[in-house]
Design an enzyme around this catalytic site. Structure first.
Site, PDB file in Angstrom:
ATOM      1  N   LYS A 186       0.861  -1.170   0.000  1.00  0.00           N
ATOM      2  CA  LYS A 186       0.000   0.000   0.000  1.00  0.00           C
ATOM      3  C   LYS A 186       0.899   1.221   0.000  1.00  0.00           C
ATOM      4  CE  LYS A 186      -4.311   1.624   1.977  1.00  0.00           C
ATOM      5  NZ  LYS A 186      -4.899   1.816   0.653  1.00  0.00           N
TER       6      LYS A 186
HETATM    7  N1  PDD Z   1      -7.480   1.608   0.824  1.00  0.00           N
HETATM    8  N2  PDD Z   1      -7.429  -1.516  -3.199  1.00  0.00           N
HETATM    9  C1  PDD Z   1      -6.895  -0.279  -3.115  1.00  0.00           C
HETATM   10  C2  PDD Z   1      -6.010   0.208  -4.233  1.00  0.00           C
HETATM   11  C3  PDD Z   1      -7.161   0.558  -1.987  1.00  0.00           C
HETATM   12  O1  PDD Z   1      -6.625   1.776  -1.891  1.00  0.00           O
HETATM   13  C4  PDD Z   1      -8.025   0.060  -0.997  1.00  0.00           C
HETATM   14  C5  PDD Z   1      -8.457   0.897   0.169  1.00  0.00           C
HETATM   15  C6  PDD Z   1      -8.551  -1.232  -1.121  1.00  0.00           C
HETATM   16  C7  PDD Z   1      -9.452  -1.817  -0.044  1.00  0.00           C
HETATM   17  O2  PDD Z   1      -8.616  -2.208   1.010  1.00  0.00           O
HETATM   18  P1  PDD Z   1      -9.202  -2.282   2.490  1.00  0.00           P
HETATM   19  O3  PDD Z   1     -10.415  -3.167   2.461  1.00  0.00           O
HETATM   20  O4  PDD Z   1      -8.061  -2.852   3.309  1.00  0.00           O
HETATM   21  O5  PDD Z   1      -9.539  -0.871   2.894  1.00  0.00           O
HETATM   22  C8  PDD Z   1      -8.236  -1.999  -2.225  1.00  0.00           C
HETATM   23  C9  PDD Z   1      -7.911   2.635   1.760  1.00  0.00           C
HETATM   24  C10 PDD Z   1      -9.232   2.406   2.352  1.00  0.00           C
HETATM   25  C11 PDD Z   1      -7.931   3.963   1.091  1.00  0.00           C
HETATM   26  O6  PDD Z   1      -7.051   4.169   0.304  1.00  0.00           O
HETATM   27  O7  PDD Z   1      -8.786   4.755   1.384  1.00  0.00           O
END
Ligand code: PDD
Length: 304
Positions: free
Chosen positions: A155
């Site tokens: 991330k």
């Molecule tokens: N991220 N894919 C991407 C590219 C993301 O940025 C996110 C969310 C997700 C979903 O992941 P999760 O269920 O762990 O939140 C998938 C956070 C929420 C955001 O960038 O806001």
């Protein structure tokens, strides 16, 4: 600068007044997006899936060789303290770890001492209308910063490609962009994972395609298992989305959000499907959150 009462900020583990929450212009997170981050959600001051999020942050940092200066337990304690300090019971928690300050230049090796920032703010989930009626999404063929690199799945905070895809989607009235890679594979949303339902089976792309292993995605898979709904983790195409019975996206802030239009074409009858609702209801049991489901009775919250 006016004091922003809604935010709680901690920098390197110390809670600071938001108006004094600053980082150096030499910080590599600012200069190059050289950082990793997490977005978590606290329901009634309890951070959901705290360990999974902290573990993923540590994994992301490892994938891009950022040395987090504290261990997972200390980081969890710091963000929990920031959540407890917030006047709001339902918040989002953004945790950023940058590679820190270094002499100007791209070379990451001279960087000494990662910076960690925690921001706690009131959560603004999608609106009642978004949940009740579902949203439109637009697909966007592109490659993101970490796609097909050793950092795939981390991330990383460099969301420029995804935010431009989201901007293009918003321009045509969609509320999420769905990233399609150079080989035509549907990967995920700009900030969400994507699922579809076809003939009673729930399908979603594999993490091996370089998508973010979403925490909500993992609990969605567990929800399907708990409900005895068949699952297929498989490559998806635009055609699969167009021919689906139901489509939805998942993320920490959105939980499970129905998609009823893809590239200006209705999904099935253009209404949120029963499997989407059942999975969302079961997902909510994992969070332990009380109160109605977001499509049932939601005091008008702002759009995310
Ligand atoms: N991220 N894919 C991407 C590219 C993301 O940025 C996110 C969310 C997700 C979903 O992941 P999760 O269920 O762990 O939140 C998938 C956070 C929420 C955001 O960038 O806001």
């Amino acid at each position: 600068m006016t004091r922003d009462e809604t935010l709680v900020v901690s920098i390197d583990g110390q809670i600071v007044a938001p108006e004094r929450a600053t980082v150096s212009v030499l910080d590599r997170g600012f200069l190059y997006g050289d950082s990793v981050f997490e977005v978590m959600r606290a329901y009634d001051r309890r951070v959901f899936a705290l360990q999974e999020h902290v573990d993923r942050l540590m994994r992301s940092a490892g994938l891009v060789y950022i040395e987090v200066p504290v261990d997972a337990a200390r980081l969890a304690a710091e963000l929990t303290a920031a959540v407890q300090a917030s006047p709001y019971p339902d918040t989002i928690v953004r945790v950023h770890v940058t590679r820190g300050i270094a002499p100007l230049g791209l070379d990451p090796t001279p960087a000494r001492g990662a910076l960690r920032v925690v921001i706690v703010a009131p959560v603004h989930p999608p609106t009642l209308e978004d949940y009740r009626s579902g949203i439109a999404v637009t697909t966007h063929r592109t490659e993101r910063a970490a796609d097909n690199t050793e950092a795939a799945g981390a991330k990383v905070a460099n969301y420029l490609v995804s935010l431009l895809a989201l901007r293009a989607a918003r321009v045509v009235g969609s509320k999420e962009a769905i990233i399609v890679d150079g080989r035509g594979r549907v990967l995920e949303g700009a900030s969400s994972n994507v699922f579809l339902v076809k003939d009673g089976v729930v399908l979603t792309p594999p993490v091996t395609e370089g998508i973010l292993p979403g925490i909500t995605r993992s609990y969605l898979l567990r929800s399907a298992e708990a409900l005895g709904i068949p699952l297929r983790i498989t490559t998806l195409t635009r055609g699969d989305l167009a021919g689906a019975d139901e489509v939805f996206v998942t993320s920490t802030v959105r939980e499970v959000l129905p998609v009823v239009v893809v590239d200006a074409r209705e999904v099935s009858d253009g209404k949120p499907g029963p499997m989407t609702r059942a999975l969302h209801r079961r997902f909510r049991e994992f969070t332990g959150a009380s109160g109605p489901l977001p499509w049932e009775d939601h005091e008008g919250s702002e759009t995310v």
